[in-house]
Design a protein around this motif. Structure first.
Motif, PDB file in Angstrom:
ATOM      1  N   LYS A 242     -12.645   4.575  12.021  1.00 34.16           N
ATOM      2  CA  LYS A 242     -12.168   4.492  13.038  1.00 34.16           C
ATOM      3  C   LYS A 242     -10.295   5.571  12.949  1.00 34.16           C
ATOM      4  CE  LYS A 242      -8.853   0.045  11.505  1.00 34.16           C
ATOM      5  NZ  LYS A 242      -9.551  -0.041  10.660  1.00 34.16           N
ATOM      6  N   GLY A 243     -10.236   5.877  12.151  1.00 34.24           N
ATOM      7  CA  GLY A 243      -8.620   6.474  12.420  1.00 34.24           C
ATOM      8  C   GLY A 243      -9.084   8.152  12.208  1.00 34.24           C
ATOM      9  N   LYS A 244      -8.564   9.015  12.807  1.00 30.17           N
ATOM     10  CA  LYS A 244      -8.578  10.150  12.896  1.00 30.17           C
ATOM     11  C   LYS A 244      -8.254  11.231  11.209  1.00 30.17           C
ATOM     12  CE  LYS A 244      -7.598  13.983  16.874  1.00 30.17           C
ATOM     13  NZ  LYS A 244      -7.009  14.187  16.861  1.00 30.17           N
ATOM     14  N   LEU A 245      -8.680  12.228  11.185  1.00 32.32           N
ATOM     15  CA  LEU A 245      -8.850  12.916   9.796  1.00 32.32           C
ATOM     16  C   LEU A 245      -6.814  13.788   9.606  1.00 32.32           C
ATOM     17  CD1 LEU A 245      -9.747  14.614   7.875  1.00 32.32           C
ATOM     18  CD2 LEU A 245     -10.487  16.172   9.121  1.00 32.32           C
ATOM     19  N   ASN A 246      -6.833  13.075   8.426  1.00 33.25           N
ATOM     20  CA  ASN A 246      -5.472  13.273   7.429  1.00 33.25           C
ATOM     21  C   ASN A 246      -4.517  12.798   8.907  1.00 33.25           C
ATOM     22  OD1 ASN A 246      -6.308  14.625   5.631  1.00 33.25           O
ATOM     23  ND2 ASN A 246      -6.753  16.871   7.186  1.00 33.25           N
ATOM     24  N   HIS A 247      -4.630  11.919   9.579  1.00 33.01           N
ATOM     25  CA  HIS A 247      -3.166  11.833  10.863  1.00 33.01           C
ATOM     26  C   HIS A 247      -2.407  10.584  10.094  1.00 33.01           C
ATOM     27  CE1 HIS A 247      -0.894  11.116  14.096  1.00 33.01           C
ATOM     28  NE2 HIS A 247      -1.585   9.902  14.731  1.00 33.01           N
ATOM     29  N   LEU A 248      -1.111  10.437   9.772  1.00 35.06           N
ATOM     30  CA  LEU A 248      -0.718   9.858   9.184  1.00 35.06           C
ATOM     31  C   LEU A 248      -1.394   9.130   8.103  1.00 35.06           C
ATOM     32  CD1 LEU A 248       0.043   7.802  12.265  1.00 35.06           C
ATOM     33  CD2 LEU A 248       1.622   9.676  11.792  1.00 35.06           C
ATOM     34  N   CYS A 249      -2.013   9.839   7.574  1.00 36.35           N
ATOM     35  CA  CYS A 249      -2.243   9.331   5.980  1.00 36.35           C
ATOM     36  C   CYS A 249      -2.754  10.697   5.390  1.00 36.35           C
ATOM     37  CB  CYS A 249      -3.875   8.412   6.427  1.00 36.35           C
ATOM     38  SG  CYS A 249      -5.285   8.982   6.962  1.00 36.35           S
ATOM     39  N   GLY A 250      -3.154  10.265   3.786  1.00 41.71           N
ATOM     40  CA  GLY A 250      -3.810  11.566   3.378  1.00 41.71           C
ATOM     41  C   GLY A 250      -2.879  11.857   2.483  1.00 41.71           C
ATOM     42  N   ALA A 251      -3.372  12.814   1.273  1.00 39.89           N
ATOM     43  CA  ALA A 251      -2.188  13.128   0.242  1.00 39.89           C
ATOM     44  C   ALA A 251      -1.094  13.837   1.074  1.00 39.89           C
ATOM     45  CB  ALA A 251      -2.611  14.036  -1.229  1.00 39.89           C
ATOM     46  N   ASP A 252      -1.561  14.758   1.028  1.00 44.45           N
ATOM     47  CA  ASP A 252      -0.411  15.714   2.182  1.00 44.45           C
ATOM     48  C   ASP A 252       0.798  14.704   3.073  1.00 44.45           C
ATOM     49  OD1 ASP A 252       0.386  18.283   1.946  1.00 44.45           O
ATOM     50  OD2 ASP A 252       0.442  18.347   4.163  1.00 44.45           O
ATOM     51  N   PHE A 253      -0.201  14.253   4.037  1.00 39.27           N
ATOM     52  CA  PHE A 253       0.864  13.072   4.281  1.00 39.27           C
ATOM     53  C   PHE A 253       2.118  12.811   3.443  1.00 39.27           C
ATOM     54  CE2 PHE A 253       2.138   9.066   6.113  1.00 39.27           C
ATOM     55  CZ  PHE A 253       2.464   8.905   8.051  1.00 39.27           C
ATOM     56  N   VAL A 254       1.393  11.255   2.631  1.00 32.88           N
ATOM     57  CA  VAL A 254       2.208  11.018   1.841  1.00 32.88           C
ATOM     58  C   VAL A 254       3.279  11.541   1.204  1.00 32.88           C
ATOM     59  CG1 VAL A 254       2.148   9.541  -0.368  1.00 32.88           C
ATOM     60  CG2 VAL A 254      -0.055   9.273   1.404  1.00 32.88           C
ATOM     61  N   LYS A 255       3.358  12.922   0.445  1.00 30.51           N
ATOM     62  CA  LYS A 255       4.324  13.506  -0.509  1.00 30.51           C
ATOM     63  C   LYS A 255       4.679  14.063   0.810  1.00 30.51           C
ATOM     64  CE  LYS A 255       4.692  16.739  -3.625  1.00 30.51           C
ATOM     65  NZ  LYS A 255       6.190  16.556  -4.330  1.00 30.51           N
ATOM     66  N   SER A 256       4.759  14.822   1.826  1.00 33.07           N
ATOM     67  CA  SER A 256       5.712  15.167   2.369  1.00 33.07           C
ATOM     68  C   SER A 256       6.550  14.662   2.833  1.00 33.07           C
ATOM     69  CB  SER A 256       4.729  16.460   2.876  1.00 33.07           C
ATOM     70  OG  SER A 256       4.133  16.495   4.157  1.00 33.07           O
ATOM     71  N   HIS A 257       6.232  13.372   3.738  1.00 26.38           N
ATOM     72  CA  HIS A 257       7.012  12.464   3.881  1.00 26.38           C
ATOM     73  C   HIS A 257       7.561  11.436   3.025  1.00 26.38           C
ATOM     74  CE1 HIS A 257       4.683  14.240   7.749  1.00 26.38           C
ATOM     75  NE2 HIS A 257       5.627  13.436   8.045  1.00 26.38           N
ATOM     76  N   GLN A 258       6.938  11.840   1.656  1.00 28.32           N
ATOM     77  CA  GLN A 258       7.673  10.458   0.698  1.00 28.32           C
ATOM     78  C   GLN A 258       7.499   9.279   1.353  1.00 28.32           C
ATOM     79  OE1 GLN A 258      10.549  11.972  -1.966  1.00 28.32           O
ATOM     80  NE2 GLN A 258      10.227  14.130  -1.717  1.00 28.32           N
ATOM     81  N   LYS A 259       5.698   8.533   2.092  1.00 28.31           N
ATOM     82  CA  LYS A 259       5.800   7.695   2.485  1.00 28.31           C
ATOM     83  C   LYS A 259       4.610   6.730   2.515  1.00 28.31           C
ATOM     84  CE  LYS A 259       6.681   8.348   7.324  1.00 28.31           C
ATOM     85  NZ  LYS A 259       7.289   8.312   8.623  1.00 28.31           N
ATOM     86  N   PRO A 260       4.142   5.157   2.621  1.00 28.18           N
ATOM     87  CA  PRO A 260       3.018   5.755   2.241  1.00 28.18           C
ATOM     88  C   PRO A 260       2.144   5.637   3.702  1.00 28.18           C
ATOM     89  CG  PRO A 260       3.949   3.500   2.517  1.00 28.18           C
ATOM     90  CD  PRO A 260       5.203   4.678   2.111  1.00 28.18           C
ATOM     91  N   PRO A 261       0.942   5.990   3.888  1.00 31.13           N
ATOM     92  CA  PRO A 261      -0.338   5.804   4.570  1.00 31.13           C
ATOM     93  C   PRO A 261      -0.194   5.061   5.246  1.00 31.13           C
ATOM     94  CG  PRO A 261      -1.478   5.611   2.692  1.00 31.13           C
ATOM     95  CD  PRO A 261      -0.112   5.808   2.412  1.00 31.13           C
ATOM     96  N   GLN A 262      -0.560   5.372   6.706  1.00 26.91           N
ATOM     97  CA  GLN A 262      -0.943   4.188   7.657  1.00 26.91           C
ATOM     98  C   GLN A 262      -2.270   3.478   7.178  1.00 26.91           C
ATOM     99  OE1 GLN A 262      -0.525   4.929  11.287  1.00 26.91           O
ATOM    100  NE2 GLN A 262       1.543   4.456  11.446  1.00 26.91           N
ATOM    101  N   GLY A 263      -1.946   2.580   7.744  1.00 26.41           N
ATOM    102  CA  GLY A 263      -3.610   1.752   7.933  1.00 26.41           C
ATOM    103  C   GLY A 263      -3.765   1.398   6.259  1.00 26.41           C
ATOM    104  N   MET A 264      -2.655   1.368   5.147  1.00 25.64           N
ATOM    105  CA  MET A 264      -2.895   0.284   3.996  1.00 25.64           C
ATOM    106  C   MET A 264      -1.890  -0.786   3.603  1.00 25.64           C
ATOM    107  SD  MET A 264      -2.507   2.313   0.359  1.00 25.64           S
ATOM    108  CE  MET A 264      -4.026   2.850  -0.413  1.00 25.64           C
ATOM    109  N   GLU A 265      -2.514  -2.160   3.164  1.00 28.22           N
ATOM    110  CA  GLU A 265      -1.489  -2.508   2.759  1.00 28.22           C
ATOM    111  C   GLU A 265      -1.169  -2.866   1.677  1.00 28.22           C
ATOM    112  OE1 GLU A 265      -1.461  -7.730   3.503  1.00 28.22           O
ATOM    113  OE2 GLU A 265      -2.176  -7.106   4.689  1.00 28.22           O
ATOM    114  N   ILE A 266      -0.016  -2.567   1.021  1.00 27.45           N
ATOM    115  CA  ILE A 266       0.295  -2.921  -0.567  1.00 27.45           C
ATOM    116  C   ILE A 266       1.252  -4.043  -0.921  1.00 27.45           C
ATOM    117  CG2 ILE A 266       1.280  -1.024  -1.908  1.00 27.45           C
ATOM    118  CD1 ILE A 266       1.208   1.252   0.190  1.00 27.45           C
TER     119      ILE A 266
END
Ligand SMILES: CC(=O)N[C@H]1[C@@H](OP(=O)(O)O)O[C@H](CO)[C@@H](O)[C@@H]1O
Ligand SMILES: [Mg+2]
Length: 542
Positions: A242-266
């Motif tokens: 469903k989601g868009k490529l790299n949008h609010l998720c993925g390694a680059d997002f997690v590393k640069s925002h230092q927060k978990p991706p959307q769409g994943m319950e941890i």
């Protein structure tokens, strides 16, 4: 060279007037609609490179962690490595030639590089899941065929899988079978062998949540998962359904925002990781019992891997030289830990994996990682042979360690950093050492850091030296940075022009987040003032 045919087909992939693009750190990258002519021309160039090297050349259509609307292309050289720098220049010339100059540029390249045009050429092509990728890879094929090259289109592949295919094909199958099946089998066999030897980890450690950035990694991991399910169960998130490529998720997002991706319950203490859009980067993370997010980046991955390799070498009784290669973005704590605690030599190169890869080739065992999670380990041929022999000849405990190392060598993708391969290496090491994600994280504590971007009129006014850690121009900038750094404890800062975006990157670290943030802001202001900042002055606060 049938120049008439080239001109005719080139007109079908016409270059927009005035568009200038650069073969950068990771090939060409821009909005997908501007890339058709570049793809066709990279098909042509791949044929010339293949003729010159008498080897199979790879062409990958991807823009990695960029937004879905972008795309890109890069060429893969014979041993699976990035294109040689002199050919990057040819690529730029060819991509920017106006239609009427195309023939001349092609002939120039052939003459300069002494390409024997009678030589056969073979090109392999892969692409990521972007909506634009299929059509663009067809344009690459057009370029290959019009120059008389043969090709194999692998269709959807992760970037490191394409590097693997090229490497396999040019080493007569010694590295592995050049099929997706061959890739799955080689890695999974090594992984399952390794995890069989793990005694100290229960089932709860053997499952992992994977954020696939809504990209190709999801498809490939799903295809592969049943090959290694004996050793690890993976739960896929952001699988592209469903989601868009790299949008609010993925390694680059997690590393640069230092927060978990959307769409994943941890849940607390669950081990999680993120791939980037073409699955050549990986970072790990978890939430502790208090709900705090902990990022485990490329530096900590390099530390885990190199310490494990070092331990194995000690057990086998081999003294091989092992080196770790980082860039200026490596956290200061990681460098200190590697050098002072692990006593492993650490080298710093310029940003961009090709620089790290080349440096790592100088060692018997070279481990390289960018902080953002792109990396792998390289083993010299002599080491591979020695370890194979030891795995057969040595006694008991030593043989067990040699066997383990033999499998670890097989598990690494030595052609390129590879999220799937690195994930399996990490999972194997954690299982073998009986380590939890928290114990791994606790090896050392990252220094708080901050990365910022500053807009300037021309980022080329900044030139650097000492692996990009010091600014040479504009005058006064390095002195200003030195004065600012002195104000904080355990501090370090540097600036460099980005190779992939039109910005100057600022990096700062210090003993507290507040200090790192302040320092980064002050350095941004110095860049803005001394290097021709444009737009709004950098503001404090993040
Ligand atoms: C700070 C940072 O993460 N820089 C990235 C980024 O390069 P820049 O030159 O910084 O734009 O993209 C490169 C290609 O993907 C990657 O190799 C590199 O690590
Ligand atoms: Mg990538």
């Amino acid at each position: 060279m049938d120049l008439g045919a080239i001109t005719k087909y080139s007109a079908l992939h016409a270059k927009p007037n005035g568009l200038i693009l650069q073969y950068g750190t990771a090939g060409f990258r821009t909005k997908a609609e501007h890339l058709d002519h570049v793809m066709f021309r990279m098909g042509l160039l791949a044929v010339l490179r293949s003729k010159q090297t008498k080897s199979t050349i790879g062409v990958m259509v991807t823009a990695s962690h960029n937004p879905e609307e972008d795309n890109g292309v890069k060429l893969v050289d014979p041993l699976g490595e990035m294109l040689a720098p002199s050919w990057e220049e040819h690529a730029t010339c060819l991509a920017n030639a106006e239609e009427q100059d195309m023939q001349r540029v092609l002939i120039d390249i052939s003459e300069k590089e002494a390409v024997n045009l009678q030589q056969d050429a073979f090109v392999v092509i892969g692409r990521d899941t972007r909506p634009s990728s299929e059509k663009l890879s067809q344009s690459v094929i057009d370029g290959v065929t019009v120059l008389g090259g043969q090709f194999h289109d692998y269709g959807l592949l992760t970037t490191p899988q394409l590097h693997y295919m090229v490497y396999c094909r040019n080493t007569g199958g010694r590295y592995g079978k050049a099929t997706v099946e061959g890739y799955y089998q080689k890695l999974s066999k090594a992984f399952v062998e390794l995890t069989k030897q793990a005694s100290c980890s229960g089932d709860e450690y053997r499952s992992l949540k994977v954020d696939c950035a809504n990209g190709i990694g999801a498809l490939k991991l799903r295809e592969m998962e049943h090959y290694f399910s004996q050793g690890l169960s993976v739960q896929l998130f952001n699988d592209g359904s469903k989601g868009k490529l790299n949008h609010l998720c993925g390694a680059d997002f997690v590393k640069s925002h230092q927060k978990p991706p959307q769409g994943m319950e941890i849940k607390s203490n669950e081990r999680c990781c993120s791939f980037d859009g073409d699955a050549d980067r990986i970072v790990y993370y978890y939430h502790d019992a208090d709900g705090h997010f902990h990022l485990i980046d490329g530096d900590k991955i390099a530390t885990l891997i190199s310490s494990f390799l070092k331990e194995l070498l000690v057990e086998i009784g081999e003294s091989l030289n092992i080196g770790v290669v980082q860039t200026a973005y490596a956290n200061g704590s990681s460098t200190r830990y590697l050098e002072e605690v692990m006593k492993v030599p650490v080298y710093c190169t310029k940003t961009g994996v090709k620089h790290l890869h080349h440096k790592a080739q100088e060692f018997d065992i070279g481990v390289y990682f960018e902080a953002n999670g792109h990396g792998t380990a390289l083993f010299s041929t002599a080491v591979e042979m020695k370890i194979k022999q030891s795995a057969e000849q040595l006694e008991d405990k030593k043989r067990k360690a040699a066997k383990m190392l033999e499998n670890i060598i097989d598990l690494f993708n030595q052609a390129a950093g590879d999220a799937i391969s690195d994930m399996l290496v990490i999972e194997a090491i954690l299982a073998l050492k009986g380590l939890t994600v928290q114990q791994w994280d606790a090896l050392y504590t990252d220094l708080p850091n901050r990365q910022l971007k500053v807009q300037v009129a021309d980022r080329r006014v900044i030139s650097t030296t000492n692996a990009e850690r010091q600014a040479v121009t504009p005058p006064g900038l390095q002195e200003a940075i030195n004065d600012l750094v002195k104000k904080y404890k355990l501090s370090r800062a540097f600036v460099r022009p980005s190779g992939t975006e039109d910005v100057v990157r600022v990096y700062a670290e210090a003993d507290s987040q507040e200090s790192a943030d302040h320092l980064a802001h002050e350095v941004s202001l110095a860049v803005f003032q001394l290097a021709g900042g444009i737009g709004e002055r950098p503001q404090p606060g993040f």
